[in-house]
Scaffold this motif. Structure first.
Motif, PDB file in Angstrom:
ATOM      1  N   VAL B   7       0.841  -1.197   0.000  1.00 49.01           N
ATOM      2  CA  VAL B   7       0.000   0.000   0.000  1.00 49.01           C
ATOM      3  C   VAL B   7       0.875   1.245   0.000  1.00 49.01           C
ATOM      4  O   VAL B   7       1.847   1.337   0.758  1.00 49.01           O
ATOM      5  CB  VAL B   7      -0.968   0.023   1.204  1.00 49.01           C
ATOM      6  N   ASP B  39      -5.056   0.674  -3.868  1.00 44.29           N
ATOM      7  CA  ASP B  39      -4.521  -0.187  -2.812  1.00 44.29           C
ATOM      8  C   ASP B  39      -5.596  -0.488  -1.770  1.00 44.29           C
ATOM      9  O   ASP B  39      -5.604  -1.562  -1.166  1.00 44.29           O
ATOM     10  CB  ASP B  39      -3.293   0.463  -2.156  1.00 44.29           C
ATOM     11  N   VAL B  61       2.285  -4.008   3.377  1.00 42.64           N
ATOM     12  CA  VAL B  61       3.645  -3.463   3.374  1.00 42.64           C
ATOM     13  C   VAL B  61       3.660  -2.133   2.659  1.00 42.64           C
ATOM     14  O   VAL B  61       2.940  -1.915   1.684  1.00 42.64           O
ATOM     15  CB  VAL B  61       4.643  -4.476   2.736  1.00 42.64           C
ATOM     16  N   SER B  62       4.438  -1.204   3.204  1.00 40.52           N
ATOM     17  CA  SER B  62       4.574   0.084   2.537  1.00 40.52           C
ATOM     18  C   SER B  62       6.031   0.493   2.533  1.00 40.52           C
ATOM     19  O   SER B  62       6.781   0.192   3.468  1.00 40.52           O
ATOM     20  CB  SER B  62       3.728   1.147   3.241  1.00 40.52           C
ATOM     21  N   ILE B  63       6.415   1.175   1.485  1.00 38.87           N
ATOM     22  CA  ILE B  63       7.764   1.708   1.376  1.00 38.87           C
ATOM     23  C   ILE B  63       7.627   3.211   1.301  1.00 38.87           C
ATOM     24  O   ILE B  63       6.919   3.722   0.424  1.00 38.87           O
ATOM     25  CB  ILE B  63       8.473   1.148   0.126  1.00 38.87           C
ATOM     26  N   PRO B  94       9.333   2.614  -8.728  1.00 43.96           N
ATOM     27  CA  PRO B  94       8.709   1.296  -8.868  1.00 43.96           C
ATOM     28  C   PRO B  94       9.704   0.135  -8.964  1.00 43.96           C
ATOM     29  O   PRO B  94       9.497  -0.902  -8.339  1.00 43.96           O
ATOM     30  CB  PRO B  94       7.888   1.440 -10.152  1.00 43.96           C
ATOM     31  N   VAL B  97      10.920  -0.463  -5.509  1.00 43.28           N
ATOM     32  CA  VAL B  97       9.815  -1.008  -4.718  1.00 43.28           C
ATOM     33  C   VAL B  97       9.633  -2.485  -5.066  1.00 43.28           C
ATOM     34  O   VAL B  97       9.534  -3.339  -4.180  1.00 43.28           O
ATOM     35  CB  VAL B  97       8.497  -0.223  -4.984  1.00 43.28           C
ATOM     36  N   LEU B 115      -1.655  -5.917  -5.620  1.00 43.82           N
ATOM     37  CA  LEU B 115      -1.236  -4.511  -5.627  1.00 43.82           C
ATOM     38  C   LEU B 115      -2.306  -3.685  -6.333  1.00 43.82           C
ATOM     39  O   LEU B 115      -3.201  -4.227  -6.986  1.00 43.82           O
ATOM     40  CB  LEU B 115       0.076  -4.319  -6.402  1.00 43.82           C
ATOM     41  N   GLY B 116      -2.164  -2.364  -6.232  1.00 42.86           N
ATOM     42  CA  GLY B 116      -2.987  -1.494  -7.051  1.00 42.86           C
ATOM     43  C   GLY B 116      -2.441  -1.499  -8.463  1.00 42.86           C
ATOM     44  O   GLY B 116      -1.275  -1.802  -8.681  1.00 42.86           O
ATOM     45  N   LYS B 117      -3.286  -1.157  -9.455  1.00 44.14           N
ATOM     46  CA  LYS B 117      -2.741  -1.147 -10.818  1.00 44.14           C
ATOM     47  C   LYS B 117      -1.851   0.066 -11.042  1.00 44.14           C
ATOM     48  O   LYS B 117      -0.975   0.062 -11.884  1.00 44.14           O
ATOM     49  CB  LYS B 117      -3.861  -1.210 -11.863  1.00 44.14           C
ATOM     50  N   ALA B 119      -0.323   3.889  -8.980  1.00 44.74           N
ATOM     51  CA  ALA B 119      -0.302   4.863  -7.888  1.00 44.74           C
ATOM     52  C   ALA B 119      -0.721   6.199  -8.494  1.00 44.74           C
ATOM     53  O   ALA B 119      -0.196   6.582  -9.543  1.00 44.74           O
ATOM     54  CB  ALA B 119       1.095   4.953  -7.284  1.00 44.74           C
ATOM     55  N   ASP B 123       1.594   7.722 -11.356  1.00 40.04           N
ATOM     56  CA  ASP B 123       0.866   7.147 -12.503  1.00 40.04           C
ATOM     57  C   ASP B 123       1.747   6.196 -13.328  1.00 40.04           C
ATOM     58  O   ASP B 123       1.646   6.167 -14.557  1.00 40.04           O
ATOM     59  CB  ASP B 123       0.302   8.259 -13.414  1.00 40.04           C
ATOM     60  N   ASN B 125       2.047   2.683 -13.168  1.00 39.60           N
ATOM     61  CA  ASN B 125       1.421   1.435 -13.590  1.00 39.60           C
ATOM     62  C   ASN B 125       2.489   0.405 -13.980  1.00 39.60           C
ATOM     63  O   ASN B 125       2.513  -0.083 -15.106  1.00 39.60           O
ATOM     64  CB  ASN B 125       0.465   1.705 -14.766  1.00 39.60           C
ATOM     65  N   GLN B 126       3.398   0.109 -13.073  1.00 38.57           N
ATOM     66  CA  GLN B 126       4.414  -0.887 -13.408  1.00 38.57           C
ATOM     67  C   GLN B 126       4.863  -1.776 -12.263  1.00 38.57           C
ATOM     68  O   GLN B 126       5.406  -2.860 -12.516  1.00 38.57           O
ATOM     69  CB  GLN B 126       5.630  -0.216 -14.058  1.00 38.57           C
ATOM     70  N   THR B 127       4.644  -1.390 -11.005  1.00 32.05           N
ATOM     71  CA  THR B 127       5.247  -2.140  -9.897  1.00 32.05           C
ATOM     72  C   THR B 127       4.823  -3.616  -9.877  1.00 32.05           C
ATOM     73  O   THR B 127       5.658  -4.501  -9.702  1.00 32.05           O
ATOM     74  CB  THR B 127       4.909  -1.461  -8.556  1.00 32.05           C
TER      75      THR B 127
HETATM   76  N1  LIG Z   1       6.158   2.942  -2.090  1.00 27.28           N
HETATM   77  C1  LIG Z   1       5.276   1.948  -2.198  1.00 27.28           C
HETATM   78  N2  LIG Z   1       4.896   1.240  -1.108  1.00 27.28           N
HETATM   79  C2  LIG Z   1       3.995   0.233  -1.207  1.00 27.28           C
HETATM   80  N3  LIG Z   1       3.416  -0.132  -2.349  1.00 27.28           N
HETATM   81  C3  LIG Z   1       3.761   0.522  -3.466  1.00 27.28           C
HETATM   82  C4  LIG Z   1       4.681   1.596  -3.466  1.00 27.28           C
HETATM   83  N4  LIG Z   1       4.817   2.047  -4.722  1.00 27.28           N
HETATM   84  C5  LIG Z   1       3.975   1.304  -5.487  1.00 27.28           C
HETATM   85  N5  LIG Z   1       3.335   0.380  -4.730  1.00 27.28           N
HETATM   86  C6  LIG Z   1       2.336  -0.612  -5.178  1.00 27.28           C
HETATM   87  O1  LIG Z   1       2.392  -0.706  -6.597  1.00 27.28           O
HETATM   88  C7  LIG Z   1       1.160  -0.271  -7.182  1.00 27.28           C
HETATM   89  C8  LIG Z   1       1.418   0.394  -8.514  1.00 27.28           C
HETATM   90  O2  LIG Z   1       2.220   1.551  -8.366  1.00 27.28           O
HETATM   91  P1  LIG Z   1       2.953   2.278  -9.577  1.00 27.28           P
HETATM   92  O3  LIG Z   1       3.652   1.226 -10.363  1.00 27.28           O
HETATM   93  O4  LIG Z   1       3.880   3.254  -8.932  1.00 27.28           O
HETATM   94  O5  LIG Z   1       1.879   2.972 -10.372  1.00 27.28           O
HETATM   95  C9  LIG Z   1       0.513   0.582  -6.109  1.00 27.28           C
HETATM   96  O6  LIG Z   1      -0.881   0.636  -6.282  1.00 27.28           O
HETATM   97  C10 LIG Z   1       0.928  -0.156  -4.836  1.00 27.28           C
HETATM   98  O7  LIG Z   1       0.132  -1.298  -4.629  1.00 27.28           O
END
Ligand SMILES: Nc1ncnc2c1ncn2[C@@H]1O[C@H](COP(=O)(O)O)[C@@H](O)[C@H]1O
Ligand SMILES: Cc1cc2nc3c(=O)[nH]c(=O)nc-3n(C[C@H](O)[C@H](O)[C@H](O)COP(=O)(O)OP(=O)(O)OC[C@H]3O[C@@H](n4cnc5c(N)ncnc54)[C@H](O)[C@@H]3O)c2cc1C
Lengths: 309, 249
Positions: B7, B39, B61-63, B94, B97, B115-117, B119, B123, B125-127
């Motif tokens: 999250v 998330d 878990v959060s970073i 990402p 992370v 995970l969320g798609k 953040a 924006d 969309n890769q993690t």
């Molecule tokens: N710093 C972070 N800590 C925890 N979860 C993360 C973090 N950055 C990204 N995520 C997870 O990865 C998803 C996609 O993020 P992103 O690829 O940055 O758009 C988010 O919805 C979270 O579930």
């Protein structure tokens, strides 16, 4: 610099967003393509005809039939041994595949670029398009997704690329395609429509959406879009959603009907050439971006408009 | 099976982001921050899997900065069992992370990571896709339905043309789309209870992961501004405008 572009195709036709990615790639260097799929000889031939294309790598096999990233990413990783940049359109499939490639190559992807500033720097939207970042990549190879509306489409004709078969590892055995429910419509596809009529929560139900929005769209030969609220409420399917997390569109004319103009919606349509808004609330935020606004009850105004056009 | 839910603490989705005058980023001073909306949906999905008896334990878990503790407490109050905070006062990309999450996956061996798609700040969309690559697991991105059946998970995905369903071997990685579920609010008693649930703190160094950014932000600017145009009085005037633009005959 040698670039590799992943070609998205459906029903034997190359999608427009790929043509935009090719234009972005051509700003970096030589353009090579990867066409992966099953029974795709004709797609490969069409790809070789796209203006400015050099080599077309073709991976034909059942494992590549549904663009499963588990099977396609390793193919791209292999080809990246002799390419410096990989580009994919920022579509659902492109976004699914490219980051998997990036991580396998230990590269930080540059998502949804709007422009190529130099060999290693690019602009991209963040915060629902409210902040445009210029970023510079220090990775040896660049992995990029490309926002379709930000680049002209490469011409489908005029090229004479050479076709080369590649054999990959095939099925990684991790995933399989079960089925799809694809919306069928005679109307122009949202991301390439010249005119879009979009409806929001104000339509109240699916019947109203069809009886009020669609006749206007048909009169104008327009594509039909929707806000998230309209999709969530089930008026129309998910692929109608325009916005930060839906489709990004930039038509000549965007007509927002009964849509308030939340930042997440604006993120998907505010690069439209002319925005027209019909909303009964004169303070609705959509009017802050609309070129032409009509404060009116949509149930009266839209049928009248449809009739008078 | 265990379910891991990453999250992220981000700007609240109701806040309009403002670019800083000096062009270095977005002004987050005194701005409301919340859990990334996607998330919340991921946490909700994990809880539903636990309620169905599929998941046994939910680890959030959060970073991020120390303040990301609040985000983890929200996840715990919704129903997660324990939490891990990997503290970094500087932004982790990402890729970084995903590398940290891959280490946790190695330690905890979750059957699913949800995970969320995307953040809503970067924006990217890769993690999720990156984590899937690094762990060699299959990925079901942009999920609007998740069904665990034995050692496979069936994921219905929101794609450009509509919906697509894939079947993945577990362990697998899933990313959420908006219509997967509607996240619950944490009740007051659960918020109180969450205060005593375990939350451990780590650093990237504890996992031996180098999180040095690969992208350097040279500049952040506002998008070209659109200014409000004109208002027409009635439909006739709108028709005239459309005709003048050549949109209608
Ligand atoms: N710093 C972070 N800590 C925890 N979860 C993360 C973090 N950055 C990204 N995520 C997870 O990865 C998803 C996609 O993020 P992103 O690829 O940055 O758009 C988010 O919805 C979270 O579930
Ligand atoms: C993470 C996240 C991602 C999101 N992504 C998107 C996205 O991609 N796309 C998107 O659209 N939204 C997205 N949203 C949702 C967004 O925040 C808004 O909730 C949504 O756009 C509102 O839809 P709406 O304008 O149709 O509804 P509302 O905000 O309810 O607006 C309805 C409008 O209709 C007007 N109206 C009512 N009756 C009439 C009438 N009879 N005649 C004329 N006007 C009338 C009202 O004045 C009002 O302005 C996202 C939200 C989150 C949290």
């Amino acid at each position: 610099m040698k670039t590799l572009v992943w070609v998205e195709h459906e029903g034997g036709a190359i999608k427009d967003a790929t043509l935009s990615a090719i234009t972005a790639a051509s700003k970096l260097g030589e353009v090579h393509l990867l066409v992966a799929g099953e029974g795709i000889g004709a797609v490969a031939d069409a790809a070789a005809k796209i203006a400015g294309v050099g080599k077309v790598h073709v991976a034909d096999g059942a494992a590549y039939g549904h663009a499963l990233p588990e099977n396609v990413a390793p193919l791209i990783v292999d080809l990246m041994g002799h390419h410096d940049a990989f580009l994919a359109p920022a579509t659902a499939n492109g976004k699914n595949i490219a980051p998997r490639v990036a991580a396998l190559l230990d590269v930080m992807q540059i998502s949804e670029i709007l422009s190529v500033e130099s060999e290693d720097s690019f602009t991209r939207p963040t915060y629902a398009g409210n902040a445009i970042a210029t970023v510079q990549s220090s990775d040896a190879k660049k992995i990029i997704t490309v926002r379709g509306t930000a680049f002209e489409k490469a011409a489908r004709e005029g090229g004479s690329g050479t076709i080369e078969a590649v054999s990959g590892a095939g099925d990684a055995g991790l995933s399989s395609f079960v089925g799809a429910e694809i919306s069928k419509s005679e109307r122009p596809e949202l991301t390439s429509a010249k005119i879009i009529v979009s409806g929001g929560r104000a339509l109240q139900n699916s019947e109203n959406f069809h009886s009020v929005i669609e006749p206007l769209a048909d009169k104008l030969g327009a594509g039909v879009g929707a806000s998230r609220a309209a999709v969530d409420a089930g008026y129309v399917p998910n692929d109608y959603q325009v916005g930060q997390t839906g489709k990004i569109v930039a038509p000549e004319v965007y007509i927002a009907v009964g849509i308030s103009g939340a930042i997440q919606h604006l993120a998907g349509m505010k690069d439209s050439k002319t925005i027209i808004a019909i909303n009964k609330d004169e303070d609705a935020p959509i009017f802050q971006v609309a070129d032409i606004g009509l404060v009116a009850d949509l149930f009266k105004a839209v049928p009248e408009l449809t009739e008078k056009l | 099976m265990k379910v891991l839910v990453p999250v992220k603490r981000v700007i609240d989705y109701n806040v309009k982001p403002r670019v800083k005058m000096d062009g270095t980023g977005v002004d987050l001073a005194n701005v409301k921050m919340s859990m990334n909306p996607f998330d919340e949906i991921a946490v909700e999905e994990a809880i539903r899997l636990k309620e169905k008896g599929v998941a046994t334990e939910i680890i959030a878990v959060s970073i991020g900065e120390q303040k990301a503790q609040e985000t983890l407490r929200t996840a715990l109050a919704m129903g997660a069992d324990r939490a891990i905070l990997i503290v970094s006062e500087t932004e982790v990309e990402p890729l970084g992370v995903a590398k940290l999450l891959a280490k946790i996956v190695e330690e905890e061996a979750p059957g699913l990571v949800i995970l969320g798609k995307q953040a809503i700040d970067d924006d990217s969309n890769q993690t999720g896709q990156m984590l899937a690559a690094l762990t060699g697991r299959p990925q079901g991105t942009f999920a609007s339905k998740v069904e665990v059946e034995g050692d496979t998970v069936k994921v219905t995905r929101e794609v450009d043309g509509g919906l697509e369903t894939v079947s993945l071997k577990t362990p697998a990685i899933v990313t959420t789309d908006l219509r997967l579920n509607e996240p619950r609010y944490a009740s007051l008693p659960n918020i109180m209870k969450a205060k005593s649930k375990p939350l451990v703190q780590k650093t990237p160094a504890d996992y031996g992961v180098d999180v040095t950014p690969r992208l350097k932000t040279l500049k952040v600017s506002e998008p070209p501004k659109r200014s409000a145009g004109i208002k027409v009085a009635d439909v006739d005037e709108l028709v005239a405008k459309l005709k003048a633009m050549g949109v209608a005959a």
